[in-house]
Design an enzyme around this catalytic site. Structure first.
Site, PDB file in Angstrom:
ATOM      1  N   VAL A 185     -88.845  19.735 -84.857  1.00  0.00           N
ATOM      2  CA  VAL A 185     -87.706  18.829 -84.683  1.00  0.00           C
ATOM      3  C   VAL A 185     -86.476  19.340 -85.427  1.00  0.00           C
ATOM      4  O   VAL A 185     -85.398  19.485 -84.866  1.00  0.00           O
ATOM      5  CB  VAL A 185     -88.067  17.410 -85.172  1.00  0.00           C
ATOM      6  CG1 VAL A 185     -86.848  16.502 -85.128  1.00  0.00           C
ATOM      7  CG2 VAL A 185     -89.200  16.827 -84.334  1.00  0.00           C
ATOM      8  N   CYS A 228     -97.420  13.105 -82.101  1.00  0.00           N
ATOM      9  CA  CYS A 228     -96.653  11.948 -81.601  1.00  0.00           C
ATOM     10  C   CYS A 228     -97.539  10.901 -80.945  1.00  0.00           C
ATOM     11  O   CYS A 228     -97.773   9.830 -81.504  1.00  0.00           O
ATOM     12  CB  CYS A 228     -95.582  12.413 -80.610  1.00  0.00           C
ATOM     13  SG  CYS A 228     -94.201  13.270 -81.384  1.00  0.00           S
ATOM     14  N   ARG A 261     -91.633  29.742 -94.480  1.00  0.00           N
ATOM     15  CA  ARG A 261     -90.878  29.304 -93.314  1.00  0.00           C
ATOM     16  C   ARG A 261     -89.427  29.792 -93.407  1.00  0.00           C
ATOM     17  O   ARG A 261     -88.874  30.317 -92.432  1.00  0.00           O
ATOM     18  CB  ARG A 261     -90.919  27.774 -93.214  1.00  0.00           C
ATOM     19  CG  ARG A 261     -90.106  27.174 -92.062  1.00  0.00           C
ATOM     20  CD  ARG A 261     -90.632  27.573 -90.722  1.00  0.00           C
ATOM     21  NE  ARG A 261     -90.043  26.785 -89.641  1.00  0.00           N
ATOM     22  CZ  ARG A 261     -90.013  27.171 -88.378  1.00  0.00           C
ATOM     23  NH1 ARG A 261     -90.528  28.345 -88.024  1.00  0.00           N
ATOM     24  NH2 ARG A 261     -89.477  26.405 -87.450  1.00  0.00           N
ATOM     25  N   ASP A 293     -86.153  23.801 -96.172  1.00  0.00           N
ATOM     26  CA  ASP A 293     -87.582  23.549 -96.006  1.00  0.00           C
ATOM     27  C   ASP A 293     -88.282  23.903 -97.315  1.00  0.00           C
ATOM     28  O   ASP A 293     -87.895  24.861 -97.997  1.00  0.00           O
ATOM     29  CB  ASP A 293     -88.154  24.383 -94.856  1.00  0.00           C
ATOM     30  CG  ASP A 293     -89.455  23.811 -94.325  1.00  0.00           C
ATOM     31  OD1 ASP A 293     -89.429  23.153 -93.261  1.00  0.00           O
ATOM     32  OD2 ASP A 293     -90.507  24.007 -94.981  1.00  0.00           O
TER      33      ASP A 293
END
Length: 427
Positions: A15, A258, A38, A33
């Site tokens: 996202v 989700c 990452r 982050d």
């Protein structure tokens, strides 16, 4: 409206990264982050989620940071961290609280904090606001403002990108709402929907995925009934789908971050208010039971072919939660695998998208290349990745033998093309 915003995006996953990339086309943006790995790979223009390609990362003015000091000049924060559930299916706000603790100490008076993470109605104002107050020493609603704009990213979907999906926005007051609508409105081509309150926007988000969950549960239950009747579910859905108002959902395993998670945020809030949801939880029970149902059906097929379960050789194609993405979070194929292990079957698993190290670390499953797979007693086509679909006939022919069982969880195989000596079953 003249916008003097300096944006910090907290969380650069499926996202946060697309949001940060898109906003960086219009504003100065820093992407933060907590995972140094990452940040390091993104600086090398490598997005392991597959959402943003190397060329776009290279072109972007987005700056990457894993230190909070880099966010000190920001006055508009977008929080896009995961909000999972714990082992008891209760909302886990630990990452959201951690994000607030990251922002609070460097937050300036006049800042706006927009939350995109899925929460239950009320959480932004009841959990995030007080946490930001606690760590910042500032007063919510006076020194800083809250907003909520639920994420609607569809991983792996190259047609419906962030910019092509209507964006819901909400704010603590009219002025905040205007600012948030203007910021997102500058990048969202599909348009902005102004929710009447933060709670309305929060509820809309959990409802979207709860509705999908219930519809898939209906298809899964229908599949079980069709199996008892002895008719193909796919044929029934094809016939029913000819009516203009029939919703075209299909049966399958419901995983990911989700659909299999968000309904619990809504039911948790309902329980706090003294209401016990029935339809929502029934849908969750049906969908969560599907791995066991599929394994039991496989065991019956093996028994009907006189194949000893303890010596059955089973191959599973796919483990990610959906097709053509590397995301293995909440994979129900992993549940399928574990249930087989409990019955004494040692299945082999392949997936061209999943990261082998992450899959081994998360589930203890060692992924294998399927190039030399052959003579399986049963093959399970679990995830319709494009490489599987493009070569499905050869995969079946190469991996099976006379008398093998083919289990097709997403109607990937064209039944008329199957050799008659194979036993076929689909959801």
């Amino acid at each position: 409206m003249s916008l003097d915003v300096r944006i910090g995006v907290i969380g650069l996953g499926y996202v946060g990264l697309p949001v940060a990339i898109s906003l960086a086309r219009k504003f100065p943006v820093i992407g933060f982050d907590v995972d140094p790995r990452r940040i390091s790979t993104l600086r090398e223009c490598d997005d392991w989620t597959g959402e943003i390609d190397a060329a776009e990362l290279q072109r972007s003015t987005l700056l990457f940071a894993d230190g909070t000091e880099d966010l000190a000049d920001c006055n508009f924060f977008v929080v896009a961290v995961p909000t999972p559930v714990d082992d008891s299916k209760s909302p886990d706000f630990s990452l959201l609280r951690s994000a607030c603790q990251t922002i609070g100490p460097i937050m300036q008076p006049g800042s706006i904090v927009v939350f995109e993470s899925t929460v239950y109605p009320g959480a932004t104002e009841e959990i995030c606001g007080p946490e930001l107050e606690r760590v910042s020493g500032l007063q919510c609603g006076k020194d800083f403002k809250l907003a909520y704009s639920p994420e609607r990213i569809n991983p792996g979907d190259k047609e419906r990108s962030l910019e092509q999906i209507v964006k819901i926005v909400s704010g603590q007051d009219d002025e905040t709402l205007d600012t948030v609508a203007s910021v997102y409105g500058s990048i969202i081509e599909a348009g902005i929907h102004r929710a009447s309150s933060i709670k309305v926007a929060e509820a809309a988000k959990v409802l979207e995925n709860t509705q999908r969950d219930i519809n898939i549960a209906l298809m899964n239950e229908t599949s079980k009934i069709c199996d008892l009747i002895g008719i193909p579910t796919s044929d029934v859905l094809k016939a029913a789908g000819t009516k203009w108002n029939f919703l075209k959902f299909t049966p399958g395993l419901v995983g990911g971050h989700c659909i299999g998670v968000d309904p619990y945020y809504l039911t948790s809030k309902a329980a706090q208010l003294g209401y016990h949801p029935e339809v929502i939880l029934a849908g969750r029970r049906i969908n969560d039971s599907m791995p066991s149902y599929v394994v039991n059906r496989i065991l019956r097929m093996l028994a009907q072919r006189d194949i000893p379960i303890s010596r059955a050789k089973v191959g599973i194609f796919g483990i990610t939660f959906k097709e053509n993405v590397p995301d293995i979070r909440n994979s129900k194929v992993a549940d399928l695998y574990q249930t087989m292990i409990e019955y004494g079957i040692q299945p082999q698993v392949c997936d061209p998208f999943a990261d082998p190290e992450e899959t081994l670390r998360e589930y203890g499953i060692a992924l294998e290349p399927s190039d030399e797979w052959s003579d399986f007693d049963a093959v399970v086509f679990a995830v319709p990745h494009k490489p599987f679909l493009d070569d499905i006939g050869n995969l079946v022919q190469r991996a099976t033998r006379a008398g093998s069982c083919v289990i097709d969880l997403r109607s990937m195989v064209h039944r008329p093309d199957l050799p008659h000596d194979l036993s076929y079953w689909a959801l």
